[in-house]
Design a protein around this motif. Structure first.
Motif, PDB file in Angstrom:
ATOM      1  N   UNK A 161     -40.205 -29.899 -11.981  1.00 47.92           N
ATOM      2  CA  UNK A 161     -39.608 -29.899 -13.311  1.00 47.92           C
ATOM      3  C   UNK A 161     -39.022 -28.527 -13.641  1.00 47.92           C
ATOM      4  N   UNK A 162     -39.777 -27.484 -13.310  1.00 51.70           N
ATOM      5  CA  UNK A 162     -39.298 -26.132 -13.567  1.00 51.70           C
ATOM      6  C   UNK A 162     -38.034 -25.807 -12.793  1.00 51.70           C
ATOM      7  N   UNK A 163     -38.002 -26.229 -11.521  1.00 53.59           N
ATOM      8  CA  UNK A 163     -36.825 -25.973 -10.687  1.00 53.59           C
ATOM      9  C   UNK A 163     -35.608 -26.716 -11.230  1.00 53.59           C
ATOM     10  N   UNK A 164     -35.800 -27.940 -11.680  1.00 56.27           N
ATOM     11  CA  UNK A 164     -34.681 -28.702 -12.262  1.00 56.27           C
ATOM     12  C   UNK A 164     -34.146 -28.014 -13.521  1.00 56.27           C
ATOM     13  N   UNK A 165     -35.051 -27.510 -14.341  1.00 52.16           N
ATOM     14  CA  UNK A 165     -34.635 -26.780 -15.548  1.00 52.16           C
ATOM     15  C   UNK A 165     -33.857 -25.523 -15.160  1.00 52.16           C
ATOM     16  N   UNK A 166     -34.325 -24.806 -14.140  1.00 52.59           N
ATOM     17  CA  UNK A 166     -33.627 -23.606 -13.672  1.00 52.59           C
ATOM     18  C   UNK A 166     -32.223 -23.939 -13.187  1.00 52.59           C
ATOM     19  N   UNK A 167     -32.081 -25.025 -12.435  1.00 52.15           N
ATOM     20  CA  UNK A 167     -30.768 -25.437 -11.931  1.00 52.15           C
ATOM     21  C   UNK A 167     -29.815 -25.762 -13.084  1.00 52.15           C
ATOM     22  N   UNK A 168     -30.330 -26.416 -14.107  1.00 52.01           N
ATOM     23  CA  UNK A 168     -29.487 -26.753 -15.255  1.00 52.01           C
ATOM     24  C   UNK A 168     -29.052 -25.507 -16.019  1.00 52.01           C
ATOM     25  N   UNK A 169     -29.948 -24.556 -16.175  1.00 50.60           N
ATOM     26  CA  UNK A 169     -29.594 -23.312 -16.870  1.00 50.60           C
ATOM     27  C   UNK A 169     -28.631 -22.495 -16.023  1.00 50.60           C
ATOM     28  N   UNK A 170     -28.794 -22.509 -14.706  1.00 51.33           N
ATOM     29  CA  UNK A 170     -27.847 -21.820 -13.830  1.00 51.33           C
ATOM     30  C   UNK A 170     -26.446 -22.398 -14.019  1.00 51.33           C
ATOM     31  N   UNK A 171     -26.342 -23.718 -14.074  1.00 50.86           N
ATOM     32  CA  UNK A 171     -25.047 -24.362 -14.316  1.00 50.86           C
ATOM     33  C   UNK A 171     -24.502 -23.984 -15.688  1.00 50.86           C
ATOM     34  N   UNK A 172     -25.369 -23.975 -16.692  1.00 52.27           N
ATOM     35  CA  UNK A 172     -24.983 -23.583 -18.041  1.00 52.27           C
ATOM     36  C   UNK A 172     -24.399 -22.166 -18.045  1.00 52.27           C
ATOM     37  N   UNK A 173     -25.077 -21.243 -17.357  1.00 56.31           N
ATOM     38  CA  UNK A 173     -24.622 -19.852 -17.285  1.00 56.31           C
ATOM     39  C   UNK A 173     -23.298 -19.732 -16.519  1.00 56.31           C
ATOM     40  N   UNK A 174     -23.141 -20.495 -15.446  1.00 59.07           N
ATOM     41  CA  UNK A 174     -21.878 -20.489 -14.690  1.00 59.07           C
ATOM     42  C   UNK A 174     -20.726 -20.924 -15.579  1.00 59.07           C
ATOM     43  N   UNK A 175     -20.945 -22.020 -16.314  1.00 60.02           N
ATOM     44  CA  UNK A 175     -19.901 -22.525 -17.207  1.00 60.02           C
ATOM     45  C   UNK A 175     -19.570 -21.519 -18.300  1.00 60.02           C
ATOM     46  N   UNK A 176     -20.589 -20.869 -18.843  1.00 58.22           N
ATOM     47  CA  UNK A 176     -20.392 -19.865 -19.893  1.00 58.22           C
ATOM     48  C   UNK A 176     -19.565 -18.696 -19.373  1.00 58.22           C
ATOM     49  N   UNK A 177     -19.909 -18.208 -18.184  1.00 56.89           N
ATOM     50  CA  UNK A 177     -19.227 -17.042 -17.631  1.00 56.89           C
ATOM     51  C   UNK A 177     -17.789 -17.333 -17.224  1.00 56.89           C
ATOM     52  N   UNK A 178     -17.500 -18.566 -16.817  1.00 57.50           N
ATOM     53  CA  UNK A 178     -16.124 -18.937 -16.447  1.00 57.50           C
ATOM     54  C   UNK A 178     -15.161 -18.722 -17.606  1.00 57.50           C
ATOM     55  N   UNK A 179     -15.655 -18.884 -18.823  1.00 60.76           N
ATOM     56  CA  UNK A 179     -14.820 -18.706 -20.014  1.00 60.76           C
ATOM     57  C   UNK A 179     -14.431 -17.236 -20.215  1.00 60.76           C
ATOM     58  N   UNK A 180     -15.313 -16.330 -19.772  1.00 61.17           N
ATOM     59  CA  UNK A 180     -15.107 -14.908 -20.020  1.00 61.17           C
ATOM     60  C   UNK A 180     -14.505 -14.163 -18.838  1.00 61.17           C
ATOM     61  N   UNK A 181     -15.048 -14.429 -17.666  1.00 63.19           N
ATOM     62  CA  UNK A 181     -14.664 -13.641 -16.504  1.00 63.19           C
ATOM     63  C   UNK A 181     -14.972 -14.439 -15.240  1.00 63.19           C
ATOM     64  N   UNK A 182     -13.957 -14.876 -14.552  1.00 62.11           N
ATOM     65  CA  UNK A 182     -14.140 -15.728 -13.375  1.00 62.11           C
ATOM     66  C   UNK A 182     -14.789 -15.004 -12.198  1.00 62.11           C
ATOM     67  N   UNK A 183     -14.860 -13.678 -12.244  1.00 58.03           N
ATOM     68  CA  UNK A 183     -15.457 -12.906 -11.154  1.00 58.03           C
ATOM     69  C   UNK A 183     -16.981 -12.826 -11.267  1.00 58.03           C
ATOM     70  N   UNK A 184     -17.512 -12.999 -12.477  1.00 60.97           N
ATOM     71  CA  UNK A 184     -18.959 -12.904 -12.680  1.00 60.97           C
ATOM     72  C   UNK A 184     -19.626 -14.240 -12.365  1.00 60.97           C
ATOM     73  N   UNK A 185     -20.720 -14.168 -11.618  1.00 59.82           N
ATOM     74  CA  UNK A 185     -21.467 -15.375 -11.252  1.00 59.82           C
ATOM     75  C   UNK A 185     -22.954 -15.113 -11.433  1.00 59.82           C
ATOM     76  N   UNK A 186     -23.647 -16.016 -12.111  1.00 62.05           N
ATOM     77  CA  UNK A 186     -25.096 -15.846 -12.225  1.00 62.05           C
ATOM     78  C   UNK A 186     -25.757 -16.095 -10.867  1.00 62.05           C
ATOM     79  N   UNK A 187     -26.955 -15.550 -10.706  1.00 59.96           N
ATOM     80  CA  UNK A 187     -27.659 -15.677  -9.441  1.00 59.96           C
ATOM     81  C   UNK A 187     -29.057 -16.238  -9.680  1.00 59.96           C
ATOM     82  N   UNK A 188     -29.440 -17.221  -8.870  1.00 57.54           N
ATOM     83  CA  UNK A 188     -30.754 -17.859  -8.987  1.00 57.54           C
ATOM     84  C   UNK A 188     -31.783 -17.019  -8.213  1.00 57.54           C
TER      85      UNK A 188
END
Length: 133
Positions: free
Chosen positions: A1-28
């Motif tokens: 359950x924790x890993x699934x939540x982490x994956x969803x937040x990672x996707x959330x952060x990726x989507x958020x960063x794409x709006x600001x700067x396509x070079x920045x990528x979150x890291x798990x």
């Protein structure tokens, strides 16, 4: 359950960063180093630049948002202060794939916004570490 939540937040952060700067990528980070004290390294826009943020993800019940904070997580939160976040992602435990993004709570500066704000949070000491001599 924790890993699934982490994956969803990672996707959330990726989507958020794409709006600001396509070079920045979150890291798990939790997949590589479980002793880091946080799950995801991401970025937050601050004025005209970006600063690193350290995210600990917790899958929680939407009824009470109860979560466990380890000593390592607490120590890491003190180190990074306002750059350390806990993302409380509510889940319907009858259907683990049903996370409720609408009710997510993001808390930074845990010392200030949790431990020094007893009007919103209840804290209990939970356990002992015991070993044979």
């Amino acid at each position: 359950l924790g890993l699934e939540a982490e994956k969803l937040i990672l996707k959330y952060e990726k989507d958020k960063l794409k709006k600001y700067n396509k070079k920045l990528t979150p890291k798990h980070i939790a997949l590589e180093d479980v002793s880091a004290g946080y799950d995801i390294l991401s970025y937050q826009k601050e004025n005209n630049s970006f600063k690193k943020i350290y995210i600990e993800v917790k899958a929680v019940s939407s009824s009470d948002y109860r979560f466990f904070l380890s000593n390592l997580e607490f120590t890491t939160s003190l180190k990074y202060k306002s750059s350390y976040y806990i993302y409380l992602l509510p889940v319907d435990y009858s259907n683990v794939s049903n996370f409720d993004y609408e009710k997510i709570i993001m808390i930074n500066d845990i010392s200030k916004n949790v431990f020094n704000d007893m009007s919103k949070w209840s804290i209990q000491n939970d356990g002992y570490l015991i070993s044979k001599k």
